[in-house]
Scaffold this motif. Structure first.
Motif, PDB file in Angstrom:
ATOM      1  N   MET A 132       0.832  -1.199   0.000  1.00  0.00           N
ATOM      2  CA  MET A 132       0.000   0.000   0.000  1.00  0.00           C
ATOM      3  C   MET A 132       0.869   1.252   0.000  1.00  0.00           C
ATOM      4  O   MET A 132       1.850   1.335   0.746  1.00  0.00           O
ATOM      5  N   PHE A 133       0.493   2.232  -0.814  1.00  0.00           N
ATOM      6  CA  PHE A 133       1.004   3.586  -0.695  1.00  0.00           C
ATOM      7  C   PHE A 133      -0.183   4.468  -0.336  1.00  0.00           C
ATOM      8  O   PHE A 133      -1.177   4.506  -1.052  1.00  0.00           O
ATOM      9  N   TYR A 134      -0.085   5.168   0.798  1.00  0.00           N
ATOM     10  CA  TYR A 134      -1.226   5.836   1.425  1.00  0.00           C
ATOM     11  C   TYR A 134      -0.866   7.278   1.729  1.00  0.00           C
ATOM     12  O   TYR A 134       0.215   7.555   2.259  1.00  0.00           O
ATOM     13  N   THR A 135      -1.751   8.203   1.383  1.00  0.00           N
ATOM     14  CA  THR A 135      -1.608   9.604   1.777  1.00  0.00           C
ATOM     15  C   THR A 135      -2.935  10.073   2.360  1.00  0.00           C
ATOM     16  O   THR A 135      -4.006   9.524   2.053  1.00  0.00           O
ATOM     17  N   SER A 136      -2.884  11.106   3.200  1.00  0.00           N
ATOM     18  CA  SER A 136      -4.124  11.596   3.809  1.00  0.00           C
ATOM     19  C   SER A 136      -3.971  13.046   4.229  1.00  0.00           C
ATOM     20  O   SER A 136      -2.859  13.570   4.367  1.00  0.00           O
ATOM     21  N   ASP A 137      -5.115  13.692   4.468  1.00  0.00           N
ATOM     22  CA  ASP A 137      -5.117  15.041   5.004  1.00  0.00           C
ATOM     23  C   ASP A 137      -5.231  14.973   6.525  1.00  0.00           C
ATOM     24  O   ASP A 137      -5.178  13.895   7.127  1.00  0.00           O
ATOM     25  N   GLY A 138      -5.433  16.133   7.168  1.00  0.00           N
ATOM     26  CA  GLY A 138      -5.448  16.177   8.619  1.00  0.00           C
ATOM     27  C   GLY A 138      -6.817  16.218   9.250  1.00  0.00           C
ATOM     28  O   GLY A 138      -6.937  16.367  10.468  1.00  0.00           O
ATOM     29  N   ARG A 139      -7.873  16.050   8.464  1.00  0.00           N
ATOM     30  CA  ARG A 139      -9.222  16.098   9.021  1.00  0.00           C
ATOM     31  C   ARG A 139      -9.513  14.844   9.844  1.00  0.00           C
ATOM     32  O   ARG A 139      -9.233  13.733   9.408  1.00  0.00           O
ATOM     33  N   LYS A 140     -10.094  15.050  11.023  1.00  0.00           N
ATOM     34  CA  LYS A 140     -10.431  13.929  11.898  1.00  0.00           C
ATOM     35  C   LYS A 140     -11.812  13.406  11.520  1.00  0.00           C
ATOM     36  O   LYS A 140     -12.796  13.534  12.246  1.00  0.00           O
ATOM     37  N   THR A 141     -11.853  12.784  10.362  1.00  0.00           N
ATOM     38  CA  THR A 141     -13.092  12.223   9.833  1.00  0.00           C
ATOM     39  C   THR A 141     -13.022  10.701   9.936  1.00  0.00           C
ATOM     40  O   THR A 141     -12.109  10.143  10.536  1.00  0.00           O
ATOM     41  N   SER A 142     -13.993  10.033   9.334  1.00  0.00           N
ATOM     42  CA  SER A 142     -13.969   8.577   9.332  1.00  0.00           C
ATOM     43  C   SER A 142     -12.750   8.100   8.543  1.00  0.00           C
ATOM     44  O   SER A 142     -12.235   8.831   7.685  1.00  0.00           O
ATOM     45  N   PRO A 143     -12.287   6.881   8.805  1.00  0.00           N
ATOM     46  CA  PRO A 143     -11.107   6.382   8.094  1.00  0.00           C
ATOM     47  C   PRO A 143     -11.259   6.370   6.578  1.00  0.00           C
ATOM     48  O   PRO A 143     -10.264   6.371   5.853  1.00  0.00           O
ATOM     49  N   GLN A 144     -12.507   6.354   6.086  1.00  0.00           N
ATOM     50  CA  GLN A 144     -12.719   6.303   4.639  1.00  0.00           C
ATOM     51  C   GLN A 144     -12.665   7.672   3.973  1.00  0.00           C
ATOM     52  O   GLN A 144     -12.698   7.751   2.746  1.00  0.00           O
ATOM     53  N   GLU A 145     -12.602   8.754   4.739  1.00  0.00           N
ATOM     54  CA  GLU A 145     -12.621  10.100   4.164  1.00  0.00           C
ATOM     55  C   GLU A 145     -11.253  10.761   4.299  1.00  0.00           C
ATOM     56  O   GLU A 145     -10.533  10.544   5.266  1.00  0.00           O
TER      57      GLU A 145
END
Length: 237
Positions: A132-145
């Protein structure tokens, strides 16, 4: 410094037919008897919990990290949040279907309800024979968002074999896409909605505690831009 520059230049020499230049490299550690970076735009000293050993690598020497060892480097200036390329050679002493998480590159500001925040991560996924290569933002939303990833399965990795990995990402006005490469071939992709960190992590880690068995690493690089498929294939070759 001249010797260190020659190491990087010799590494990039085969790329003359492409546009890769030494200035594209933010971070480079060849592990030639040291865990510190040979070239870095930010702080290059390695810290972390580790008892590394060194042995034959793909090019020169390589580092072996035990199952509880990891290397830590400054994220600032050594990696960008909006785009880049992470590249490395890895030789796992574990099977890819061993039902364990194996982090290879990990940067994050924390976790909220199962979502890694402000993350850039490359890892073998828990309970699946999957990279897996994974990136994300800093919003404390559900794991799918607020997250995005490129992946490939089944890996079918066997212990003791060197594998070349590269992961590219961009989320700029020019486009949004991320790709995962294994041994010079594009094996995973996503586009159109790439989430990147809102806040840069303080550090990034190579390796992780609790991975079960050792992992060898060689020639870890971070580039300031997403390399093209041809450039990655040429470096692998």
């Amino acid at each position: 410094m001249r010797y260190l520059s020659l190491i990087l230049i010799s590494f990039l020499c085969p790329l003359a037919s492409f546009a890769v230049e030494a200035d594209d490299v933010l971070f480079f550690t060849p592990f030639e008897g040291s865990t510190d970076a040979e070239t870095s735009a930010g702080a290059g000293r390695a810290t972390g919990r580790l008892q590394p050993g060194f042995g034959p690598g793909v090019r020169g020497r390589a580092v072996i990290l035990g199952p509880d060892d990891f290397l830590t480097y400054a994220f600032r200036d050594n990696c960008l949040t909006d785009e880049g390329t992470v590249m490395m050679w890895v030789k796992p002493e574990w099977r890819s279907d061993d039902d364990r998480h194996h982090y290879l590159f990990r940067a994050s500001t924390g976790n909220a309800g199962g979502k890694g925040l402000n993350a850039v991560m490359l890892y073998k996924y828990l309970k699946l024979d999957k990279l897996m290569f994974y990136t994300s933002d800093g919003r404390k939303t559900s794991p799918q968002e607020g997250r995005s990833f490129a992946s490939f399965e089944p890996l079918r990795w066997e212990p003791g074999r060197w594998i070349h990995l590269a992961a590219t990402w961009t989320s700029t006005l020019a486009g949004a896409e991320m790709f995962l490469y294994i041994n010079g071939e594009r094996r995973g992709a996503t586009s159109g909605n790439v989430c990147v960190p809102d806040t840069a992590p303080d550090v990034f880690h190579l390796g992780a505690r609790g991975s079960g068995k050792p992992t060898w690493l060689d020639d870890v690089l971070v580039f300031s831009r997403p390399l093209l498929a041809g450039e990655i294939a040429d470096i692998y070759a």
